[in-house]
Design a protein around this motif. Sequence first.
Motif, short mmCIF file in Angstrom:
data_model
loop_
_atom_site.label_atom_id
_atom_site.label_comp_id
_atom_site.label_asym_id
_atom_site.label_seq_id
_atom_site.Cartn_x
_atom_site.Cartn_y
_atom_site.Cartn_z
N ALA A 1 -48.43 -9.89 -110.50
CA ALA A 1 -47.85 -10.48 -111.70
C ALA A 1 -48.37 -11.90 -111.91
O ALA A 1 -48.68 -12.62 -110.95
CB ALA A 1 -46.33 -10.49 -111.59
N ILE A 2 -48.45 -12.30 -113.17
CA ILE A 2 -48.72 -13.70 -113.47
C ILE A 2 -47.45 -14.50 -113.19
O ILE A 2 -46.34 -13.97 -113.25
CB ILE A 2 -49.17 -13.89 -114.93
N PRO A 3 -47.57 -15.78 -112.90
CA PRO A 3 -46.36 -16.60 -112.72
C PRO A 3 -45.72 -16.88 -114.08
O PRO A 3 -46.31 -17.55 -114.93
CB PRO A 3 -46.89 -17.88 -112.07
N THR A 4 -44.56 -16.33 -114.32
CA THR A 4 -43.86 -16.51 -115.59
C THR A 4 -42.83 -17.62 -115.49
O THR A 4 -42.38 -17.97 -114.39
CB THR A 4 -43.18 -15.20 -116.02
N THR A 5 -42.44 -18.15 -116.65
CA THR A 5 -41.42 -19.21 -116.67
C THR A 5 -40.82 -19.30 -118.06
O THR A 5 -41.49 -19.02 -119.06
CB THR A 5 -42.03 -20.57 -116.26
N ASN A 6 -39.54 -19.67 -118.13
CA ASN A 6 -38.83 -19.82 -119.41
C ASN A 6 -39.01 -18.59 -120.30
O ASN A 6 -39.39 -18.69 -121.47
CB ASN A 6 -39.29 -21.08 -120.14
N GLN B 1 -51.21 -13.66 -109.74
CA GLN B 1 -51.24 -14.58 -108.60
C GLN B 1 -51.79 -13.83 -107.39
O GLN B 1 -51.08 -13.15 -106.68
CB GLN B 1 -49.85 -15.14 -108.31
N TRP B 2 -53.07 -13.97 -107.14
CA TRP B 2 -53.79 -13.18 -106.16
C TRP B 2 -53.48 -13.59 -104.72
O TRP B 2 -52.93 -14.67 -104.47
CB TRP B 2 -55.29 -13.27 -106.43
N ASN B 3 -53.87 -12.76 -103.80
CA ASN B 3 -53.77 -13.04 -102.37
C ASN B 3 -54.90 -13.98 -101.99
O ASN B 3 -56.07 -13.61 -102.06
CB ASN B 3 -53.86 -11.73 -101.59
N THR B 4 -54.59 -15.19 -101.61
CA THR B 4 -55.63 -16.18 -101.34
C THR B 4 -56.34 -15.96 -100.01
O THR B 4 -57.28 -16.69 -99.69
CB THR B 4 -55.05 -17.60 -101.37
N ALA C 1 -55.20 -31.34 -112.22
CA ALA C 1 -53.97 -31.61 -111.49
C ALA C 1 -52.74 -31.25 -112.30
O ALA C 1 -51.69 -30.92 -111.73
CB ALA C 1 -53.93 -33.09 -111.09
N ASN C 2 -52.84 -31.28 -113.62
CA ASN C 2 -51.69 -30.96 -114.48
C ASN C 2 -51.67 -29.50 -114.90
O ASN C 2 -50.94 -29.13 -115.82
CB ASN C 2 -51.70 -31.86 -115.71
N ALA C 3 -52.45 -28.64 -114.25
CA ALA C 3 -52.54 -27.23 -114.61
C ALA C 3 -51.24 -26.50 -114.29
O ALA C 3 -50.51 -26.85 -113.35
CB ALA C 3 -53.69 -26.56 -113.87
N PHE C 4 -50.99 -25.44 -115.06
CA PHE C 4 -49.85 -24.57 -114.78
C PHE C 4 -50.15 -23.68 -113.57
O PHE C 4 -49.30 -23.48 -112.71
CB PHE C 4 -49.56 -23.70 -116.01
N GLN C 5 -51.35 -23.13 -113.50
CA GLN C 5 -51.75 -22.26 -112.39
C GLN C 5 -53.10 -22.76 -111.89
O GLN C 5 -54.07 -22.79 -112.64
CB GLN C 5 -51.83 -20.81 -112.84
N LYS C 6 -53.18 -23.10 -110.62
CA LYS C 6 -54.36 -23.77 -110.09
C LYS C 6 -55.22 -22.83 -109.25
O LYS C 6 -54.75 -21.85 -108.68
CB LYS C 6 -53.95 -24.97 -109.23
#
Length: 707
Positions: free
Chosen positions: A590-595, A554-557, A514-519
């Motif tokens: 692309a991967i979800p980037t942040t900061n 971030q793939w097409n689900t 539940a605390n994952a960055f990318q699930k």
Amino acid sequence: MKKLIFATLFFFCTDITFAQNRVTYAGGSGSETFYDVVQLSNGTFLVSGTATDLAWLPPSVSKTMLPVGTINNGSGTNIFGFLLQFSSDLTTILQVVHFPQGAVEDIRFIKLSSRAGAATGDVFISGTTKDTKANNGGYFIAKLNNNFINGKPNALTWVRPIWAEAEIQAAQPWDVGSDGKVVYITGQYNGYDWAALHRTNTVGVDEVVENFTTHWKTGGGEYIGTTSSNPTTGAAGLLYSGVVLKTGNRCSLRSWTQVDFDAITPDENGGTKKGKMPLDVFYNTPCTPNVGPTMGRGYTGYAIATQSLGATSVAIDRRDNRFYLGMNIKSTLPSGEPDFEPTVIAFNTDGAIRWWSRLYHEITPAGAYANSSPDQYVDALAVDYAANTLVVAARCHGNNVENFWQGNKIKANPTASGFQNQFTGTNGNIHLQWLGKLRLMDGQLQRSTYLGEYVEGANTYGAAHPDPNLDGFPNPNGGWPNINTTKITKNALKITADGSVCVIAAGRRTITTANAFQKMPLPATNLTGSWNEFVRVYKPDLSVPLYSSLLTGQWNTATGAGGSNVNLFGVWKTQNGVVMVGRANVGGNAIPTTNIPSWGSASENGAQSAVLAYLTATNLVNVADGTLTNPSVELSPVALLKIYPNPANNVLTIDNIQGKNFKIVNILGQIVLLEKNCTRSTFNIAHLENGVYFIKTADEVVRFVKN
């Protein structure tokens, strides 16, 4: 109170000031890859890698070129191997140290002579080379002349090119002790040429080791036996020693007498095994040095299929410099079908074998002889200092009645249960990981779990896992779900201060927390998953993940397209989370980037790019995984005192303290306990406030955490 708050912040400022996720691409058009990461005791990070050029680095970054030394890379690809030093918050690249273009293919691993959390010792590196056997093509190991804290490295104290092929070249199995000596593997992986284990001295030259079984003489030739039994000149007449990982008349890892060969001894989990040495199972007689073995099948029907053996992992306990070897042996089953058998071997510092483990029953507790027909390999080893165990990451290719030991069938710990106790489902042609903790003193199994993620569209799930942090994912120990190939990154296993186990791996329908960055979407959502690479941190008892997060496009689900484009190679546990490094391959989303820092990028720029991620979670916070930034405290590089548990709660045990004068001080240097001519080893510390403390004797300083 103000002084206490200031001191605490000063001590841990390098971790506390950055507690947010940070995920970024790095590089430009230089086909960059980040391979390994470590955090130094001043809070800064070292990241190793490779690139076709260094033009993507900010112009302000200081660049230092290392000499090539004796490294040969004649068939190389004209690229750079480099080390980056990052600030403690990862916002700034402080400097780059690199080899000349074309000198090496990469810098693959970074290792320190010190333990994580202690004052940084010497820095050692290894990297890939492409050259002939005669030029020691394969990989190199080198010691830097500075550790980035005491000074900037600009030369190699020593360098050692090592001939290696195939899996040995890729895995680069070596480690360094607190004494600066390196244990390494050279040669051909499960082939017909040569392979051996050696140990260098402190200047990188192979040394004589008393109980290694092969020794090379100063005047030429070999001597088989211990150095003290050399009938001519003893150790003085020998150049260096090794454990020859090859079948033949050197009789390495074999019993030399009928009594030892016939011995029935307990295995590490309630069964038994025949033969005192790990290769006895493949032969029908003991081995006579300088004569060699007969080649009949062993007592369970196994026979060796090649001459050189597949050694792929080395780990050294930096408290006592005992070392551990992980390997597999290409063999044939009684039917003649091919197989690979695993072995983990524990050595004393003098080279004597203390214990060895097959990781499954050769003779079951019921007394039945067993074969384990899945191919089985050892992919990584690491020392758990908190529980005094060796953590083994092994892998099976397929399943059988006798496979790696199950997490809920542990002789030494009957109430244990792993997160994934066994291989499930009906898929046979898959690779599946296994994690086990073996007691350092004797190899006894303490904990284990399988590591195998679900297939896309798996069925026969069990109920949701009761831990809310598992986010509703089915419990792997319920039902009989199909699972899919799951592989960890070899020799990237990391153990935290409290014994939590951190891995990076590739899987399919990966369980995330539940605390994952990318699930990963839950199976019940009917959304499509993707092949991915992920990071996971298990609790010390391997019963449940504390953290599990993907890092992929971030793939097409709806279709599953766009993911599976990131490879992870290195991981490090900090006070607040985990840092992972790797690369993003061309293509996919692309991967979800942040900061994103100023040196980073939100995209791959149309080319292979490096990737760095710092992922944090509240249940990963542990000050003992933090850094030592107080310059007034210098920890002993080799501690004779054994402290456990660490972190401690109400009771602390200190081995080897009897008869000594010592004091326990807090981070302000205030004495909280003073003992003279100590007569005990157990101490009640319930009255101490939570935090970091130091045990000081006349000879050493050791840190522990009260929580």
